[in-house]
Structures are given as structure tokens and as C-alpha cells.
Design a protein around this motif. Structure first.
Motif, PDB file in Angstrom:
ATOM      1  N   ASP A  88      42.695  54.252  26.336  1.00  0.00           N
ATOM      2  CA  ASP A  88      41.473  53.599  26.781  1.00  0.00           C
ATOM      3  C   ASP A  88      41.431  53.595  28.313  1.00  0.00           C
ATOM      4  O   ASP A  88      40.382  53.829  28.915  1.00  0.00           O
ATOM      5  CB  ASP A  88      41.439  52.165  26.233  1.00  0.00           C
ATOM      6  CG  ASP A  88      40.080  51.523  26.388  1.00  0.00           C
ATOM      7  OD1 ASP A  88      39.107  52.086  25.854  1.00  0.00           O
ATOM      8  OD2 ASP A  88      39.988  50.467  27.043  1.00  0.00           O
ATOM      9  N   GLY A  91      40.497  56.955  29.669  1.00  0.00           N
ATOM     10  CA  GLY A  91      39.041  57.131  29.563  1.00  0.00           C
ATOM     11  C   GLY A  91      38.307  56.350  30.645  1.00  0.00           C
ATOM     12  O   GLY A  91      37.354  56.851  31.246  1.00  0.00           O
ATOM     13  N   TRP A 125      25.554  58.149  35.441  1.00  0.00           N
ATOM     14  CA  TRP A 125      26.818  57.608  34.900  1.00  0.00           C
ATOM     15  C   TRP A 125      27.185  58.344  33.607  1.00  0.00           C
ATOM     16  O   TRP A 125      28.327  58.807  33.447  1.00  0.00           O
ATOM     17  CB  TRP A 125      26.713  56.104  34.622  1.00  0.00           C
ATOM     18  CG  TRP A 125      27.932  55.611  33.901  1.00  0.00           C
ATOM     19  CD1 TRP A 125      29.166  55.371  34.442  1.00  0.00           C
ATOM     20  CD2 TRP A 125      28.061  55.381  32.481  1.00  0.00           C
ATOM     21  NE1 TRP A 125      30.047  55.001  33.456  1.00  0.00           N
ATOM     22  CE2 TRP A 125      29.405  54.999  32.254  1.00  0.00           C
ATOM     23  CE3 TRP A 125      27.188  55.457  31.398  1.00  0.00           C
ATOM     24  CZ2 TRP A 125      29.886  54.683  30.968  1.00  0.00           C
ATOM     25  CZ3 TRP A 125      27.664  55.148  30.137  1.00  0.00           C
ATOM     26  CH2 TRP A 125      28.992  54.767  29.931  1.00  0.00           C
TER      27      TRP A 125
ATOM     28  N   ALA B  28      30.300  47.400  25.310  1.00  0.00           N
ATOM     29  CA  ALA B  28      31.609  47.278  24.652  1.00  0.00           C
ATOM     30  C   ALA B  28      31.497  47.651  23.175  1.00  0.00           C
ATOM     31  O   ALA B  28      32.375  48.325  22.621  1.00  0.00           O
ATOM     32  CB  ALA B  28      32.134  45.861  24.810  1.00  0.00           C
ATOM     33  N   GLY B  41      36.943  54.949  25.896  1.00  0.00           N
ATOM     34  CA  GLY B  41      37.418  54.327  27.140  1.00  0.00           C
ATOM     35  C   GLY B  41      36.440  54.458  28.285  1.00  0.00           C
ATOM     36  O   GLY B  41      36.450  53.639  29.209  1.00  0.00           O
ATOM     37  N   LEU B  42      35.571  55.473  28.228  1.00  0.00           N
ATOM     38  CA  LEU B  42      34.556  55.638  29.286  1.00  0.00           C
ATOM     39  C   LEU B  42      33.738  54.355  29.432  1.00  0.00           C
ATOM     40  O   LEU B  42      33.308  54.001  30.522  1.00  0.00           O
ATOM     41  CB  LEU B  42      33.603  56.792  28.942  1.00  0.00           C
ATOM     42  CG  LEU B  42      34.158  58.217  28.873  1.00  0.00           C
ATOM     43  CD1 LEU B  42      33.051  59.180  28.476  1.00  0.00           C
ATOM     44  CD2 LEU B  42      34.757  58.639  30.210  1.00  0.00           C
ATOM     45  N   PHE B  43      33.538  53.670  28.309  1.00  0.00           N
ATOM     46  CA  PHE B  43      32.692  52.469  28.316  1.00  0.00           C
ATOM     47  C   PHE B  43      33.394  51.266  28.955  1.00  0.00           C
ATOM     48  O   PHE B  43      32.769  50.258  29.222  1.00  0.00           O
ATOM     49  CB  PHE B  43      32.209  52.152  26.890  1.00  0.00           C
ATOM     50  CG  PHE B  43      31.259  53.196  26.401  1.00  0.00           C
ATOM     51  CD1 PHE B  43      29.900  53.045  26.584  1.00  0.00           C
ATOM     52  CD2 PHE B  43      31.715  54.360  25.810  1.00  0.00           C
ATOM     53  CE1 PHE B  43      29.013  54.029  26.175  1.00  0.00           C
ATOM     54  CE2 PHE B  43      30.840  55.347  25.395  1.00  0.00           C
ATOM     55  CZ  PHE B  43      29.488  55.186  25.581  1.00  0.00           C
ATOM     56  N   GLY B  44      34.698  51.398  29.183  1.00  0.00           N
ATOM     57  CA  GLY B  44      35.421  50.351  29.945  1.00  0.00           C
ATOM     58  C   GLY B  44      35.010  50.366  31.404  1.00  0.00           C
ATOM     59  O   GLY B  44      35.264  49.408  32.139  1.00  0.00           O
ATOM     60  N   ALA B  45      34.382  51.466  31.829  1.00  0.00           N
ATOM     61  CA  ALA B  45      33.900  51.559  33.213  1.00  0.00           C
ATOM     62  C   ALA B  45      32.382  51.761  33.217  1.00  0.00           C
ATOM     63  O   ALA B  45      31.838  52.433  34.083  1.00  0.00           O
ATOM     64  CB  ALA B  45      34.593  52.704  33.934  1.00  0.00           C
ATOM     65  N   ALA B  46      31.710  51.188  32.230  1.00  0.00           N
ATOM     66  CA  ALA B  46      30.240  51.293  32.174  1.00  0.00           C
ATOM     67  C   ALA B  46      29.626  50.377  33.239  1.00  0.00           C
ATOM     68  O   ALA B  46      30.241  49.383  33.628  1.00  0.00           O
ATOM     69  CB  ALA B  46      29.752  50.892  30.789  1.00  0.00           C
TER      70      ALA B  46
END
Lengths: 147, 124
Positions: A88, A91, A125, B28, B41-46
């Protein structure tokens, strides 16, 4: 074939209070950023728009879910949980490149059109994050597994 | 008048809390249902906190203020990339649990963010 899959069954692994924690953390991080901006100025507050508070919660939840699944199968699962949380993190580092692109596009466009700036920055993004993820995946497949 | 101002401020923070909580939860949840994990994990830095905060900043202070915030957000995002790599390596190499690794690494994010802000200020 795309390697990205949709797995709605993962939602069942979560407990209700985990979603509440995320909501509260997200709200608290947004309030905190507002407080920093009003007390120390917009420039300092801007740093906190990329605060990793949410990532802390997500990584912990992922680790717990993996460990819980392994426990149910009669295994310890600690290493598996840590590996899942570390993935995670890998990522998130690529998502951070996308977040940089979001900020750059928003900065360039916001004084010309607010709605367009939000839409273009969000697209930036998504495109940059996904491209970085694909690039890393391709690079790893060319390089082969680590020994 | 002071009371009205305090009430306005309170309302603003309540709105911030619910808007931030909602956007963060949405990203999340999207991360939860996507696989593989490195992609999720990309969405942890959204840009969840950013969308809520910049939206309120534009509404309250105008586009110029939000532009200043987004400029330094680039530095915060650079620090976030470094932070994520440190967290990942800490968990793989030292076998720290996720909560300990993510909280300890916040020091890295703070030092990198303010260090970059200092350098950017020095260059400007």
C-alpha cells in the motif's frame, strides 16, 4: 487484459468502527489544515494539503484485515499483514507523484477558472498516478524478480 | 459581533470536518474495492484533504489564496512521496507494525516538507 480488478467483497472485511475512524480522521485532518492556514498563513497551510494522516489509517486497516484473514485460516499472518501494508505504501508513493501533478495543474489554472482547475487537477492526479503505477509495473516485469 | 464571528468560524470548521470526512471516506472506499493492493495504494495519496480545503479556500478567500496553497502543496506532495517510500522500507526491513511505521515516519514528512519550504523561500 488489465491487471486492475474490482473487488466489492473487500468491503465486508471492514468493521463499522473502522469506517467511522477514517471519517473522523479525514475530517480532523481537514480541520487541522484550516487551522494551520488561518494561524500560519496559506503557504504553510498548503504543505498540509498533502498530509499523510489518511495513509496512516489505511495502512493500519489493511494490515489488520490481512492478519484477521490469516487468523481465520489458522495462521499467524503478521508478516503477510506487514507485506500488504508495505505494498500500500509503494502505491502511495506513486500516488504522491499524481498529487504533485494535481497541485501543479491547480496552481496554473485556478486564477483563470475555478471549476476547470478542479476538474483538470483531479484528472491530472488520476492520469499521472495510474501512468506511474503502470510504468513501475512494466519496469519490474522487464527487470524480473529480485533475488 | 465577536459572538457572530465565533459562530461563523465554528460553522466553517463543522463544514470542513464533514466535507473532509466525506471526501476522504469516498477515496478510501474506492481504494478498498480495487486490486491489486499496490494500485489501491494510489488512493492513500488521493487529493481528498486538498479538494475539501481548496474548495473552502476558493469560496472564502478567492483564487489567489488557493493558488498560494497549491504552490506549497507541491512541496508537501514531494515530502509525501519520500514518506511513503520510508514507510514501505521500514515495514519490509525492520518488521515494524503499520501504525508504528506510519507514525514514526511522520517526522520524515515534517522535516522534508518544512525543509523544502525553507529551500523554496531561500531560492525565491
Amino acid at each position: 487484459m488489465t491487471p486492475i480488478r474490482f473487488s466489492p467483497s473487500s468491503l465486508r472485511a471492514g468493521r463499522w468502527y473502522e469506517y467511522v475512524i477514517r471519517f473522523v480522521l479525514g475530517g480532523a485532518a481537514t480541520v487541522f489544515t484550516g487551522l494551520v492556514s488561518s494561524r500560519f498563513g496559506a503557504a504553510t497551510g498548503g504543505l498540509f494539503l498533502a498530509i499523510p494522516a489518511i495513509f496512516c489509517a489505511s495502512a493500519t486497516l489493511i494490515e489488520n484485515h490481512e492478519m484477521r484473514r490469516k487468523h481465520e485460516a489458522g495462521l499467524a499472518g503478521k508478516r503477510r499483514g506487514q507485506a500488504a501494508a508495505a505494498l500500500d505504501g509503494a502505491g502511495a508513493s506513486l500516488g504522491a507523484i499524481g498529487l504533485f501533478a494535481f497541485a501543479a495543474v491547480f496552481f496554473v489554472l485556478v486564477e483563470n477558472g475555478i471549476s476547470a482547475a478542479f476538474v483538470a487537477a483531479s484528472l491530472a492526479w488520476a492520469i499521472v498516478s495510474v501512468a506511474a503505477w503502470y510504468g513501475r509495473r512494466k519496469w519490474r516485469s522487464v527487470r524480473g524478480p529480485r533475488r | 459581533m465577536v459572538e457572530a464571528l465565533e459562530k461563523d468560524e465554528m460553522t466553517e470548521y463543522v463544514v470542513r470536518f464533514f466535507l473532509g470526512g466525506l471526501i476522504v471516506s469516498a477515496f478510501a472506499t474506492l481504494g478498498d474495492v480495487l486490486r491489486p493492493k499496490s494500485f489501491a495504494g494510489l488512493f492513500g495519496a488521493a487529493p481528498s484533504v486538498a479538494l475539501a480545503t481548496l474548495g473552502i479556500a476558493v469560496h472564502q478567500h478567492g483564487a489567489g489564496y488557493a493558488a498560494v496553497q497549491s504552490r506549497t502543496m507541491m512541496l508537501g506532495a514531494t515530502a509525501l512521496a519520500l514518506y511513503s517510500v520510508v514507510v514501505c522500507q521500514l515495514m519490509l526491513r525492520t518488521r515494524l507494525r503499520a501504525l508504528a511505521a506510519t507514525l514514526l515516519s511522520l517526522v520524515v514528512w515534517l522535516i522534508a516538507s518544512f525543509g523544502l519550504l525553507f529551500l523554496a523561500g531561500a531560492v525565491a
